[in-house]
Design a protein around this motif. Structure first.
Motif, PDB file in Angstrom:
ATOM      1  N   HIS A 157       0.837  -1.207   0.000  1.00 43.17           N
ATOM      2  CA  HIS A 157       0.000   0.000   0.000  1.00 43.17           C
ATOM      3  C   HIS A 157       0.864   1.245   0.000  1.00 43.17           C
ATOM      4  CE1 HIS A 157       0.616   1.269   4.236  1.00 43.17           C
ATOM      5  NE2 HIS A 157       0.865  -0.004   4.404  1.00 43.17           N
ATOM      6  N   ARG A 158       0.200   2.394  -0.221  1.00 45.47           N
ATOM      7  CA  ARG A 158       0.908   3.676  -0.338  1.00 45.47           C
ATOM      8  C   ARG A 158       0.559   4.648   0.782  1.00 45.47           C
ATOM      9  NH1 ARG A 158       0.487   5.360  -6.727  1.00 45.47           N
ATOM     10  NH2 ARG A 158       1.029   3.343  -7.619  1.00 45.47           N
ATOM     11  N   ILE A 159      -0.156   4.192   1.789  1.00 48.66           N
ATOM     12  CA  ILE A 159      -0.672   5.088   2.817  1.00 48.66           C
ATOM     13  C   ILE A 159       0.427   5.457   3.795  1.00 48.66           C
ATOM     14  CG2 ILE A 159      -2.445   5.426   4.550  1.00 48.66           C
ATOM     15  CD1 ILE A 159      -3.978   3.106   3.159  1.00 48.66           C
ATOM     16  N   ARG A 162       0.201   4.814   7.558  1.00 49.55           N
ATOM     17  CA  ARG A 162       0.205   3.439   8.048  1.00 49.55           C
ATOM     18  C   ARG A 162       1.588   2.803   7.996  1.00 49.55           C
ATOM     19  NH1 ARG A 162      -4.770   1.282   8.846  1.00 49.55           N
ATOM     20  NH2 ARG A 162      -3.533  -0.139  10.123  1.00 49.55           N
TER      21      ARG A 162
END
Length: 124
Positions: free
Chosen positions: A105-107, A110
């Motif tokens: 993911h790219r968040i 997080r």
């Protein structure tokens, strides 16, 4: 807890290559999603690339796709970013980061563990 230390930054001419490495310590490193982010002066930190804990899944920002390659070696607790055909707009501080979310993911929020960053400067 995961401790990350980047290396491999430097000054390179446009069209050149650099390989960034990130050494990790701490338990459960092999189960973390690992990412590379960068931050240029006056700009927000942005996603560059990420790799799943098995290494079987990767994701790249459109701006680096086809030029950068992320890889990891869980036996050596390292993650690398091979950067080819560098452009002046790639100039930034590059950060290695780890997330306990098991899918790629790219968040940014997080990714809970971050290195101190390494400077990459590409001259035109």
């Amino acid at each position: 807890q995961v401790h990350l230390v980047e290396s491999g930054g430097g000054l390179v001419q446009a069209g050149g290559s650099l390989r960034l490495s990130c050494a990790a310590s701490g338990r459960s490193f092999s189960t973390y999603t690992l990412g590379w982010f960068r931050q240029a002066p006056g700009k927000e930190r942005e996603f560059v690339a990420a790799i799943s804990w098995t290494g079987g899944s990767t994701d790249y920002a459109d701006s680096v796709k086809g030029r950068f390659t992320i890889s990891r070696d869980n036996a050596r607790n390292t993650v690398s970013l091979q950067m080819n055909n560098l452009k002046p707009e790639d100039t930034a501080v590059y950060y290695c980061a780890a997330s306990d979310i098991i899918i790629v993911h790219r968040i940014i929020a997080r990714y809970h563990y971050w290195g101190q960053g390494t400077q990459v400067t590409v001259s035109s």
